[in-house]
Design a protein around this motif. Sequence first.
Motif, PDB file in Angstrom:
ATOM      1  N   GLY A  38      34.047  17.778 -62.237  1.00  0.00           N
ATOM      2  CA  GLY A  38      33.771  16.449 -61.670  1.00  0.00           C
ATOM      3  C   GLY A  38      34.314  15.341 -62.554  1.00  0.00           C
ATOM      4  N   ALA A  39      35.328  15.673 -63.372  1.00  0.00           N
ATOM      5  CA  ALA A  39      35.888  14.674 -64.293  1.00  0.00           C
ATOM      6  C   ALA A  39      36.692  13.610 -63.542  1.00  0.00           C
ATOM      7  CB  ALA A  39      36.775  15.364 -65.321  1.00  0.00           C
ATOM      8  N   VAL A  40      37.292  13.980 -62.413  1.00  0.00           N
ATOM      9  CA  VAL A  40      38.035  12.989 -61.616  1.00  0.00           C
ATOM     10  C   VAL A  40      37.285  12.769 -60.311  1.00  0.00           C
ATOM     11  CG1 VAL A  40      40.311  13.462 -62.601  1.00  0.00           C
ATOM     12  CG2 VAL A  40      39.555  14.784 -60.643  1.00  0.00           C
ATOM     13  N   SER A  41      37.423  11.564 -59.756  1.00  0.00           N
ATOM     14  CA  SER A  41      36.600  11.232 -58.586  1.00  0.00           C
ATOM     15  C   SER A  41      37.130  11.859 -57.299  1.00  0.00           C
ATOM     16  CB  SER A  41      36.454   9.722 -58.454  1.00  0.00           C
ATOM     17  OG  SER A  41      37.710   9.122 -58.620  1.00  0.00           O
ATOM     18  N   GLN A  42      38.454  12.080 -57.211  1.00  0.00           N
ATOM     19  CA  GLN A  42      38.992  12.651 -55.966  1.00  0.00           C
ATOM     20  C   GLN A  42      39.289  14.130 -56.170  1.00  0.00           C
ATOM     21  OE1 GLN A  42      42.219  10.169 -54.552  1.00  0.00           O
ATOM     22  NE2 GLN A  42      40.745   9.296 -53.122  1.00  0.00           N
ATOM     23  N   LEU A  43      38.418  14.970 -55.632  1.00  0.00           N
ATOM     24  CA  LEU A  43      38.585  16.406 -55.827  1.00  0.00           C
ATOM     25  C   LEU A  43      39.330  17.011 -54.638  1.00  0.00           C
ATOM     26  CD1 LEU A  43      35.024  17.287 -57.164  1.00  0.00           C
ATOM     27  CD2 LEU A  43      37.158  17.249 -58.455  1.00  0.00           C
ATOM     28  N   ARG A 149      44.375   4.588 -84.475  1.00  0.00           N
ATOM     29  CA  ARG A 149      45.753   4.316 -84.888  1.00  0.00           C
ATOM     30  C   ARG A 149      46.257   3.007 -84.261  1.00  0.00           C
ATOM     31  NH1 ARG A 149      49.018   8.120 -87.203  1.00  0.00           N
ATOM     32  NH2 ARG A 149      50.145   6.198 -87.670  1.00  0.00           N
ATOM     33  N   SER A 150      45.608   1.910 -84.667  1.00  0.00           N
ATOM     34  CA  SER A 150      46.016   0.620 -84.096  1.00  0.00           C
ATOM     35  C   SER A 150      47.366   0.176 -84.666  1.00  0.00           C
ATOM     36  CB  SER A 150      44.940  -0.433 -84.349  1.00  0.00           C
ATOM     37  OG  SER A 150      44.642  -0.438 -85.720  1.00  0.00           O
ATOM     38  N   ASP A 151      47.891   0.945 -85.649  1.00  0.00           N
ATOM     39  CA  ASP A 151      49.215   0.631 -86.212  1.00  0.00           C
ATOM     40  C   ASP A 151      50.337   1.157 -85.300  1.00  0.00           C
ATOM     41  OD1 ASP A 151      48.186   3.242 -86.878  1.00  0.00           O
ATOM     42  OD2 ASP A 151      49.933   3.515 -88.179  1.00  0.00           O
ATOM     43  N   LEU A 152      49.986   1.903 -84.245  1.00  0.00           N
ATOM     44  CA  LEU A 152      51.003   2.422 -83.327  1.00  0.00           C
ATOM     45  C   LEU A 152      51.189   1.450 -82.167  1.00  0.00           C
ATOM     46  CD1 LEU A 152      49.643   6.093 -82.973  1.00  0.00           C
ATOM     47  CD2 LEU A 152      51.436   5.296 -84.546  1.00  0.00           C
ATOM     48  N   GLU A 153      52.327   1.581 -81.480  1.00  0.00           N
ATOM     49  CA  GLU A 153      52.496   0.866 -80.201  1.00  0.00           C
ATOM     50  C   GLU A 153      52.565   1.938 -79.118  1.00  0.00           C
ATOM     51  OE1 GLU A 153      55.455  -2.307 -79.922  1.00  0.00           O
ATOM     52  OE2 GLU A 153      55.580  -2.174 -82.097  1.00  0.00           O
ATOM     53  N   ALA A 154      51.433   2.571 -78.879  1.00  0.00           N
ATOM     54  CA  ALA A 154      51.436   3.757 -78.027  1.00  0.00           C
ATOM     55  C   ALA A 154      51.495   3.401 -76.547  1.00  0.00           C
ATOM     56  CB  ALA A 154      50.187   4.584 -78.308  1.00  0.00           C
ATOM     57  N   VAL A 155      52.074   4.305 -75.789  1.00  0.00           N
ATOM     58  CA  VAL A 155      52.056   4.222 -74.327  1.00  0.00           C
ATOM     59  C   VAL A 155      51.237   5.407 -73.828  1.00  0.00           C
ATOM     60  CG1 VAL A 155      53.440   4.267 -72.211  1.00  0.00           C
ATOM     61  CG2 VAL A 155      54.307   3.098 -74.258  1.00  0.00           C
ATOM     62  N   VAL A 156      50.256   5.108 -72.975  1.00  0.00           N
ATOM     63  CA  VAL A 156      49.313   6.127 -72.518  1.00  0.00           C
ATOM     64  C   VAL A 156      49.372   6.158 -71.004  1.00  0.00           C
ATOM     65  CG1 VAL A 156      46.843   6.664 -72.394  1.00  0.00           C
ATOM     66  CG2 VAL A 156      47.797   5.714 -74.501  1.00  0.00           C
ATOM     67  N   ARG A 157      49.470   7.371 -70.440  1.00  0.00           N
ATOM     68  CA  ARG A 157      49.501   7.471 -68.969  1.00  0.00           C
ATOM     69  C   ARG A 157      48.417   8.437 -68.520  1.00  0.00           C
ATOM     70  NH1 ARG A 157      54.940   9.646 -66.970  1.00  0.00           N
ATOM     71  NH2 ARG A 157      54.037  11.572 -67.713  1.00  0.00           N
ATOM     72  N   MET A 158      47.603   7.994 -67.593  1.00  0.00           N
ATOM     73  CA  MET A 158      46.554   8.875 -67.060  1.00  0.00           C
ATOM     74  C   MET A 158      46.224   8.463 -65.637  1.00  0.00           C
ATOM     75  SD  MET A 158      43.651   7.724 -69.780  1.00  0.00           S
ATOM     76  CE  MET A 158      44.540   8.601 -71.061  1.00  0.00           C
ATOM     77  N   ILE A 159      45.534   9.370 -64.925  1.00  0.00           N
ATOM     78  CA  ILE A 159      45.286   9.115 -63.500  1.00  0.00           C
ATOM     79  C   ILE A 159      44.161   8.091 -63.331  1.00  0.00           C
ATOM     80  CG2 ILE A 159      44.659  10.205 -61.288  1.00  0.00           C
ATOM     81  CD1 ILE A 159      45.736  12.868 -62.649  1.00  0.00           C
ATOM     82  N   GLU A 160      43.125   8.216 -64.150  1.00  0.00           N
ATOM     83  CA  GLU A 160      42.011   7.260 -64.074  1.00  0.00           C
ATOM     84  C   GLU A 160      41.814   6.620 -65.447  1.00  0.00           C
ATOM     85  OE1 GLU A 160      38.529   8.899 -62.175  1.00  0.00           O
ATOM     86  OE2 GLU A 160      39.748   9.846 -60.628  1.00  0.00           O
ATOM     87  N   LEU A 172      48.856   0.866 -71.124  1.00  0.00           N
ATOM     88  CA  LEU A 172      48.212   1.885 -70.276  1.00  0.00           C
ATOM     89  C   LEU A 172      48.896   1.924 -68.917  1.00  0.00           C
ATOM     90  CD1 LEU A 172      45.838   3.841 -69.582  1.00  0.00           C
ATOM     91  CD2 LEU A 172      44.535   1.820 -68.881  1.00  0.00           C
ATOM     92  N   GLN A 173      49.355   3.097 -68.501  1.00  0.00           N
ATOM     93  CA  GLN A 173      49.941   3.297 -67.164  1.00  0.00           C
ATOM     94  C   GLN A 173      48.987   4.169 -66.370  1.00  0.00           C
ATOM     95  OE1 GLN A 173      53.318   2.229 -66.594  1.00  0.00           O
ATOM     96  NE2 GLN A 173      53.074   1.285 -68.610  1.00  0.00           N
ATOM     97  N   LEU A 174      48.454   3.633 -65.271  1.00  0.00           N
ATOM     98  CA  LEU A 174      47.558   4.458 -64.456  1.00  0.00           C
ATOM     99  C   LEU A 174      48.384   5.123 -63.363  1.00  0.00           C
ATOM    100  CD1 LEU A 174      44.385   2.198 -64.217  1.00  0.00           C
ATOM    101  CD2 LEU A 174      44.698   4.276 -65.564  1.00  0.00           C
ATOM    102  N   SER A 175      48.852   6.335 -63.642  1.00  0.00           N
ATOM    103  CA  SER A 175      49.662   7.058 -62.644  1.00  0.00           C
ATOM    104  C   SER A 175      49.695   8.534 -63.010  1.00  0.00           C
ATOM    105  CB  SER A 175      51.084   6.505 -62.598  1.00  0.00           C
ATOM    106  OG  SER A 175      51.699   6.663 -63.845  1.00  0.00           O
ATOM    107  N   ARG A 176      50.216   9.320 -62.080  1.00  0.00           N
ATOM    108  CA  ARG A 176      50.391  10.753 -62.315  1.00  0.00           C
ATOM    109  C   ARG A 176      51.688  10.976 -63.093  1.00  0.00           C
ATOM    110  NH1 ARG A 176      47.040  14.122 -59.766  1.00  0.00           N
ATOM    111  NH2 ARG A 176      45.621  13.102 -58.333  1.00  0.00           N
TER     112      ARG A 176
END
Length: 248
Positions: A38-43, A149-160, A172-176
């Motif tokens: 149940g970690a994601v809302s759309q099963l 690690r606030s010294d990074l310029e990270a790019v993060v992608r996740m569905i939710e 933050l990129q909210l996508s698959r």
Amino acid sequence: MREGLKILLLAGTQEARLLPNLLQKHMPDVQVIASFAGAVSQLPDLGVPTRVGGFGGPEGLADYCRSEEIDFLVDATHPFAAQISRNACHAARLVALPLFRLTRAPWAETDGDGWHRVGDLDAAASCLPAGSKPFIAVGRKEIKRFCHRSDLEAVVRMIERPTCSLPAGWSLQLSRPSKTSREEEAFFRTHGITHVVSKNSGGEASYAKIAAARALSLPVIMIDRPDLPQAIEFHDPSALCEAIAESG
Ligand code: NAP
């Protein structure tokens, strides 16, 4: 083959979605109950009775198997979902249930790859050079292990959305995941990515980022899978279904 074998399917992966149909082909009388964290809302709808949420540890899972008169446990969860896989082994022992695990073969480093293998998320977080622009492909709960690690310029992608707030300067990129390595290459170029952080999940669905890193000669921080207790393991859903049918 026993009639009406009742199987609890611990689901959550693409491969798990294939199992109810395949099992029914091999055993028309089979009853399958699918279980999701149940970690994601759309099963996804697996077309079988489904329950959602934790069982309350191995004892809770064992109790559930007793009360539902489960005959067979199938662990088709993600290779990094170590807790539920450990619980499944423990519960199978408590109830004396047969257990089969379905897991993807891990990815292997190939010509042109530049992998730096690490044992866990924390090791991945510490080995990124200061000021780098990593693409960090981990889950919404796991990303907090990188957030110091606030010294990074990270790019993060996740569905939710992540369960924590990200440092200023991160994107933050909210996508698959992109489906093709070409798309991933374009994504990495657009964001000026210098490193790719990935779990060794295996399978095709999320391999595009690894192929793209190879094409762009980007170093990959590859997080090895957690150790799991021994279980009878299959990489192929059909082979697992045949083995269950034969064991009945
Ligand atoms: P986890 O750490 O193994 O599981 C944590 C708890 O969630 C388990 O102890 C269990 O609670 C419950 N749980 C997990 N899977 C379940 C299922 N299929 N049915 C019922 N309860 C379940 O795994 P996680 O927190 O879900 O994920 C850890 C990592 O795996 C992350 O990297 C995540 O992105 C990845 N992942 C997991 C899944 C998955 O199906 N779990 C799918 C895709 C990716 P109780 O102890 O209370 O029973």
